[in-house]
Scaffold this motif. Structure first.
Motif, mmCIF file in Angstrom:
data_model
loop_
_atom_site.group_PDB
_atom_site.id
_atom_site.type_symbol
_atom_site.label_atom_id
_atom_site.label_comp_id
_atom_site.label_asym_id
_atom_site.label_seq_id
_atom_site.Cartn_x
_atom_site.Cartn_y
_atom_site.Cartn_z
ATOM 1 N N GLY A 1 5.912 3.433 -1.317
ATOM 2 C CA GLY A 1 5.520 2.039 -1.523
ATOM 3 C C GLY A 1 4.453 1.575 -0.556
ATOM 4 O O GLY A 1 4.063 0.421 -0.574
ATOM 5 N N GLY A 2 3.997 2.457 0.318
ATOM 6 C CA GLY A 2 2.951 2.112 1.284
ATOM 7 C C GLY A 2 3.480 2.061 2.707
ATOM 8 O O GLY A 2 4.681 2.002 2.945
ATOM 9 N N GLU A 3 2.563 2.089 3.647
ATOM 10 C CA GLU A 3 2.919 2.144 5.068
ATOM 11 C C GLU A 3 3.761 0.946 5.514
ATOM 12 O O GLU A 3 4.747 1.106 6.223
ATOM 13 N N LEU A 4 3.361 -0.250 5.119
ATOM 14 C CA LEU A 4 4.086 -1.446 5.561
ATOM 15 C C LEU A 4 5.483 -1.492 4.942
ATOM 16 O O LEU A 4 6.460 -1.805 5.633
ATOM 17 N N ALA A 5 5.591 -1.155 3.670
ATOM 18 C CA ALA A 5 6.905 -1.143 3.009
ATOM 19 C C ALA A 5 7.843 -0.148 3.696
ATOM 20 O O ALA A 5 9.022 -0.440 3.903
ATOM 21 N N ARG A 6 7.322 1.007 4.078
ATOM 22 C CA ARG A 6 8.156 1.994 4.799
ATOM 23 C C ARG A 6 8.561 1.456 6.159
ATOM 24 O O ARG A 6 9.718 1.591 6.571
ATOM 25 N N ARG A 7 7.627 0.854 6.869
ATOM 26 C CA ARG A 7 7.907 0.321 8.212
ATOM 27 C C ARG A 7 8.979 -0.767 8.155
ATOM 28 O O ARG A 7 9.810 -0.878 9.055
ATOM 29 N N MET A 8 8.987 -1.539 7.071
ATOM 30 C CA MET A 8 9.961 -2.621 6.934
ATOM 31 C C MET A 8 11.240 -2.152 6.248
ATOM 32 O O MET A 8 12.150 -2.937 6.034
ATOM 33 N N GLU A 9 11.293 -0.867 5.925
ATOM 34 C CA GLU A 9 12.452 -0.221 5.298
ATOM 35 C C GLU A 9 12.804 -0.830 3.942
ATOM 36 O O GLU A 9 13.977 -0.965 3.582
ATOM 37 N N ILE A 10 11.772 -1.169 3.167
ATOM 38 C CA ILE A 10 11.981 -1.668 1.814
ATOM 39 C C ILE A 10 12.394 -0.491 0.935
ATOM 40 O O ILE A 10 11.762 0.556 0.947
ATOM 41 N N GLU A 11 13.466 -0.683 0.201
ATOM 42 C CA GLU A 11 13.977 0.339 -0.720
ATOM 43 C C GLU A 11 13.772 -0.166 -2.143
ATOM 44 O O GLU A 11 14.366 -1.165 -2.556
ATOM 45 N N PHE A 12 12.907 0.520 -2.884
ATOM 46 C CA PHE A 12 12.634 0.135 -4.265
ATOM 47 C C PHE A 12 13.728 0.697 -5.158
ATOM 48 O O PHE A 12 14.042 1.877 -5.117
ATOM 49 N N LEU A 13 14.311 -0.165 -5.981
ATOM 50 C CA LEU A 13 15.444 0.210 -6.825
ATOM 51 C C LEU A 13 15.062 0.336 -8.291
ATOM 52 O O LEU A 13 15.627 1.151 -9.011
ATOM 53 N N GLU A 14 14.122 -0.485 -8.732
ATOM 54 C CA GLU A 14 13.749 -0.512 -10.150
ATOM 55 C C GLU A 14 12.301 -0.974 -10.257
ATOM 56 O O GLU A 14 11.898 -1.897 -9.555
ATOM 57 N N PHE A 15 11.528 -0.315 -11.121
ATOM 58 C CA PHE A 15 10.134 -0.697 -11.334
ATOM 59 C C PHE A 15 9.880 -0.974 -12.798
ATOM 60 O O PHE A 15 10.371 -0.250 -13.670
ATOM 61 N N GLY A 16 9.075 -1.979 -13.085
ATOM 62 C CA GLY A 16 8.627 -2.264 -14.439
ATOM 63 C C GLY A 16 7.600 -3.376 -14.396
ATOM 64 O O GLY A 16 7.516 -4.105 -13.411
ATOM 65 N N ALA A 17 6.817 -3.513 -15.456
ATOM 66 C CA ALA A 17 5.826 -4.582 -15.508
ATOM 67 C C ALA A 17 6.494 -5.948 -15.572
ATOM 68 O O ALA A 17 6.046 -6.903 -14.936
ATOM 69 N N ALA A 18 7.586 -6.038 -16.312
ATOM 70 C CA ALA A 18 8.261 -7.326 -16.500
ATOM 71 C C ALA A 18 9.322 -7.617 -15.449
ATOM 72 O O ALA A 18 9.637 -8.768 -15.184
ATOM 73 N N ARG A 19 9.859 -6.546 -14.821
ATOM 74 C CA ARG A 19 10.941 -6.741 -13.842
ATOM 75 C C ARG A 19 10.979 -5.569 -12.869
ATOM 76 O O ARG A 19 10.968 -4.416 -13.278
ATOM 77 N N ALA B 1 8.091 -11.547 6.234
ATOM 78 C CA ALA B 1 8.791 -10.413 5.618
ATOM 79 C C ALA B 1 9.121 -10.733 4.159
ATOM 80 O O ALA B 1 9.044 -9.862 3.294
ATOM 81 N N HIS B 2 9.467 -11.995 3.883
ATOM 82 C CA HIS B 2 9.710 -12.422 2.502
ATOM 83 C C HIS B 2 8.442 -12.200 1.665
ATOM 84 O O HIS B 2 8.510 -11.703 0.545
ATOM 85 N N LEU B 3 7.298 -12.577 2.234
ATOM 86 C CA LEU B 3 6.033 -12.434 1.522
ATOM 87 C C LEU B 3 5.674 -10.969 1.297
ATOM 88 O O LEU B 3 5.196 -10.606 0.221
ATOM 89 N N VAL B 4 5.902 -10.135 2.300
ATOM 90 C CA VAL B 4 5.625 -8.706 2.137
ATOM 91 C C VAL B 4 6.487 -8.127 1.013
ATOM 92 O O VAL B 4 6.004 -7.366 0.169
ATOM 93 N N LEU B 5 7.753 -8.484 0.983
ATOM 94 C CA LEU B 5 8.652 -7.995 -0.052
ATOM 95 C C LEU B 5 8.196 -8.479 -1.437
ATOM 96 O O LEU B 5 8.097 -7.693 -2.383
ATOM 97 N N GLY B 6 7.876 -9.761 -1.550
ATOM 98 C CA GLY B 6 7.407 -10.306 -2.829
ATOM 99 C C GLY B 6 6.087 -9.709 -3.271
ATOM 100 O O GLY B 6 5.901 -9.388 -4.453
ATOM 101 N N GLU B 7 5.158 -9.530 -2.331
ATOM 102 C CA GLU B 7 3.857 -8.961 -2.685
ATOM 103 C C GLU B 7 3.983 -7.492 -3.056
ATOM 104 O O GLU B 7 3.301 -7.019 -3.973
ATOM 105 N N SER B 8 4.852 -6.764 -2.384
ATOM 106 C CA SER B 8 5.053 -5.348 -2.718
ATOM 107 C C SER B 8 5.517 -5.210 -4.165
ATOM 108 O O SER B 8 4.987 -4.387 -4.924
ATOM 109 N N LEU B 9 6.473 -6.022 -4.566
ATOM 110 C CA LEU B 9 6.987 -5.951 -5.934
ATOM 111 C C LEU B 9 5.978 -6.484 -6.950
ATOM 112 O O LEU B 9 5.766 -5.880 -8.001
ATOM 113 N N GLY B 10 5.348 -7.609 -6.646
ATOM 114 C CA GLY B 10 4.372 -8.181 -7.576
ATOM 115 C C GLY B 10 3.175 -7.280 -7.804
ATOM 116 O O GLY B 10 2.686 -7.143 -8.928
#
Length: 140
Positions: free
Chosen positions: A20-38, A59-68
């Motif tokens: 998910g990228g360097e910042l996502a790894r550093r923040m320990e974001i775990e992606f569970l599901e991917f899709g265009a709509a959700r 951190a909220h913004l990083v999480l939201g931007e990573s998913l969006g």
């Protein structure tokens, strides 16, 4: 990680290889599901707190931007990419421990613009933040 079957193989490789990228790894974001709509991810509060012990608003913004961003890239499809042009957040309450779960849902999936809204909730399901992001879709 749950991926759609028709996902661009090049995008899958980038997501898997980069985590998910360097910042996502550093923040320990775990992606569970991917899709265009959700799309869905989770992130620990520990390690992402600001000085008074609350989950950092950024951190909220990083999480939201990573998913969006990823959701928009999936919608864009092969030979196209997404570029963020606007993001905002409304913080409703704070978290001090545990994990937060983010659910990103499409508001608009157009040919040139995508807008997604991400709801970030604590372990009890209480809404912490709402992040809205718009991406411009471009040809590679």
């Amino acid at each position: 990680m749950q991926l759609p079957e028709d996902l661009d193989p090049e995008l899958v490789a980038r997501l898997v290889d980069s985590g998910g990228g360097e910042l996502a790894r550093r923040m320990e974001i775990e992606f569970l599901e991917f899709g265009a709509a959700r799309s869905v991810a989770r992130m620990p509060v520990e390690g992402n707190r600001q000085v008074v012990g609350l989950l950092h608003g950024g951190a909220h913004l990083v999480l939201g931007e990573s998913l969006g961003s990823v959701s928009s890239a999936i919608h864009a499809g092969p030979g196209r990419y997404a570029v963020g042009i606007e993001i905002n957040a409304t913080h409703s309450r704070s978290a001090t421990e545990g994990f937060v779960v983010a659910t990103c849902e499409a508001i608009s999936l157009g040919r040139t613009l995508c807008t997604h809204q991400t709801s970030i909730r604590d372990g009890s399901g209480r809404l912490l933040s709402t992040v809205r992001m718009t991406n411009l879709l471009r040809d590679a």
